[in-house]
Write a protein that holds these residues in place. Structure first.
Motif, mmCIF file in Angstrom:
data_model
loop_
_atom_site.group_PDB
_atom_site.id
_atom_site.type_symbol
_atom_site.label_atom_id
_atom_site.label_comp_id
_atom_site.label_asym_id
_atom_site.label_seq_id
_atom_site.Cartn_x
_atom_site.Cartn_y
_atom_site.Cartn_z
ATOM 1 N N ARG A 73 21.535 -25.004 48.470
ATOM 2 C CA ARG A 73 22.861 -25.186 49.142
ATOM 3 C C ARG A 73 23.236 -26.811 49.380
ATOM 4 N NH1 ARG A 73 25.466 -20.555 47.989
ATOM 5 N NH2 ARG A 73 24.297 -18.811 49.091
ATOM 6 N N SER A 74 24.479 -27.346 49.079
ATOM 7 C CA SER A 74 24.812 -28.614 49.153
ATOM 8 C C SER A 74 25.207 -28.939 50.648
ATOM 9 C CB SER A 74 26.041 -29.051 48.071
ATOM 10 O OG SER A 74 26.974 -28.164 48.273
ATOM 11 N N ALA A 75 25.726 -28.046 51.470
ATOM 12 C CA ALA A 75 25.972 -27.988 52.735
ATOM 13 C C ALA A 75 25.729 -26.710 53.519
ATOM 14 C CB ALA A 75 27.774 -28.239 52.700
ATOM 15 N N PHE A 130 33.091 -19.787 49.008
ATOM 16 C CA PHE A 130 32.167 -20.737 48.894
ATOM 17 C C PHE A 130 30.655 -20.152 48.581
ATOM 18 C CE2 PHE A 130 29.851 -19.351 52.860
ATOM 19 C CZ PHE A 130 30.712 -18.555 53.613
ATOM 20 N N GLY A 131 29.737 -21.206 48.269
ATOM 21 C CA GLY A 131 28.460 -20.585 47.988
ATOM 22 C C GLY A 131 28.252 -20.957 46.434
ATOM 23 N N GLU A 132 29.388 -21.267 45.530
ATOM 24 C CA GLU A 132 29.446 -21.330 44.201
ATOM 25 C C GLU A 132 28.434 -22.440 43.593
ATOM 26 O OE1 GLU A 132 31.706 -22.456 45.848
ATOM 27 O OE2 GLU A 132 32.064 -24.344 45.165
ATOM 28 N N MET A 133 28.638 -23.595 44.219
ATOM 29 C CA MET A 133 27.884 -24.708 43.614
ATOM 30 C C MET A 133 26.319 -24.590 43.343
ATOM 31 S SD MET A 133 29.943 -27.829 45.678
ATOM 32 C CE MET A 133 28.861 -29.110 45.703
ATOM 33 N N SER A 134 25.597 -23.769 44.476
ATOM 34 C CA SER A 134 24.067 -23.838 43.987
ATOM 35 C C SER A 134 23.901 -22.667 43.113
ATOM 36 C CB SER A 134 23.452 -23.327 45.519
ATOM 37 O OG SER A 134 23.976 -22.221 46.050
ATOM 38 N N LEU A 135 25.067 -21.773 42.925
ATOM 39 C CA LEU A 135 24.562 -20.768 41.993
ATOM 40 C C LEU A 135 24.723 -21.216 40.532
ATOM 41 C CD1 LEU A 135 26.436 -17.720 43.582
ATOM 42 C CD2 LEU A 135 24.008 -18.743 44.020
#
Ligand code: CMP
Length: 223
Positions: free
Chosen positions: A90-92, A79-84
Motif C-alpha cells: 500500500r502506497s498510503a 481506493f486500493g487499486e495502486m498496490s493491485l
C-alpha cells in the motif's frame, strides 16, 4: 438489495446490468467505525474498495508527528487499486474518518473486472488522471504558494461538494494541518488572518466561507 445499492454509487453508474451483476457476484460489504484503520501504508495489497457510505481518509505519515492527508474519499470514490496494479504494498494508509461502509473486491476479481469491462477500466483511468493532476497542483502549491494561499486552496478543495449558502463544513485544525502537510501552529495563524480579513468564520470546528471571491484570489484561482 446490493444491486440497487451499487447503482447508487457513482463509480458503478453507467455500467450495464450485465457488468453490475458481475461486480455484484464478487463484492462484499464491510463496516468501519470512525477512526478504524482499513489498512496501513506498506501492508500487502489484496483488495480494492469502493466507498458505499461515510468518509475515508487517505494519508501518509513520517515518524509520529508528521502526517500528510492526500484525500478524503466519499460515497462513490474508490481506493486500493495502486498496490493491485503496480507495487505490491500500500502506497498510503486508509482510515475511516467517520462511520463508513465499503464495497470490498478481492484482487483476483478486480483484475478480471479490468480485463473484461472497458467502461469500468475507463472510469478507473479517468479518476487516476484526475488524482495525478491534483498531485501536480499540490506540488506546485507547496513550492510556490505561502501557507495562506495553500490554506485558501485547501478550504476550496475540501468544500467542493458542499452546496449550502454560505458554504459551511465541519473540519478541525489538526485535519486542516494534516491536509496541508504541516503543523497546527501555522494553520492556526493563517486561519486567524483569514478570519480577521472577513474571508472566513471559524468556530468550534465549523468553517464558513464568507467571501468566496477573495478566498479564490488568495488561493491564486479564478472564481
Ligand atoms: P494503494 O497503494 O493500494 O493503497 C493506498 C491507496 O490510496 C492507493 O492504492 C490509492 O487508491 C489511494 N491513494 C494514494 N494516493 C492518493 C492520492 N494522492 N489521492 C487519492 N487517493 C490516493
Amino acid at each position: 438489495m446490493v444491486s440497487a445499492l451499487l447503482k447508487q454509487v457513482s463509480f458503478f453508474n453507467g455500467l450495464s446490468n450485465v457488468e453490475l451483476n458481475k461486480v455484484l457476484a464478487i463484492a462484499g460489504v464491510k463496516k468501519y467505525t470512525a477512526g478504524q484503520m482499513v489498512f496501513a501504508k506498506e501492508d500487502l495489497g489484496n483488495q480494492f474498495f469502493v466507498v458505499k457510505s461515510g468518509r475515508i481518509k487517505i494519508f501518509t505519515s513520517v515518524g509520529p508527528e508528521k502526517k500528510k492527508t492526500f484525500a478524503f474519499l466519499k460515497k462513490g470514490d474508490f481506493f486500493g487499486e495502486m498496490s493491485l496494479l503496480g507495487g505490491k504494498t500500500r502506497s498510503a494508509s486508509a482510515q475511516a474518518a467517520e462511520n463508513s461502509e465499503l464495497f470490498v473486491i478481492p484482487k483476483k476479481n478486480f483484475k478480471k473486472l479490468i480485463l473484461e469491462n472497458p467502461d469500468f477500466t475507463l472510469k478507473l483511468l479517468h479518476t487516476l488522471v484526475e488524482r495525478l493532476n491534483k498531485c501536480n497542483k499540490d506540488v506546485e502549491s507547496m513550492l510556490f504558494h505561502n501557507i495562506l494561499g495553500r490554506l485558501a486552496d485547501a478550504i476550496l478543495e475540501l468544500s467542493k461538494d458542499k452546496h449550502s449558502k454560505p458554504v459551511k463544513m465541519a473540519i478541525n485544525q489538526n485535519e486542516l494541518a494534516q491536509y496541508l502537510g504541516t503543523t497546527r501552529v501555522p494553520v492556526c495563524r493563517a486561519i486567524s488572518t483569514l478570519k480577521r480579513s472577513g474571508v472566513i468564520d471559524y468556530r468550534r470546528g465549523e468553517l464558513i466561507i464568507l467571501n468566496s471571491a477573495r478566498l479564490h484570489s488568495i488561493a491564486g484561482k479564478t472564481n
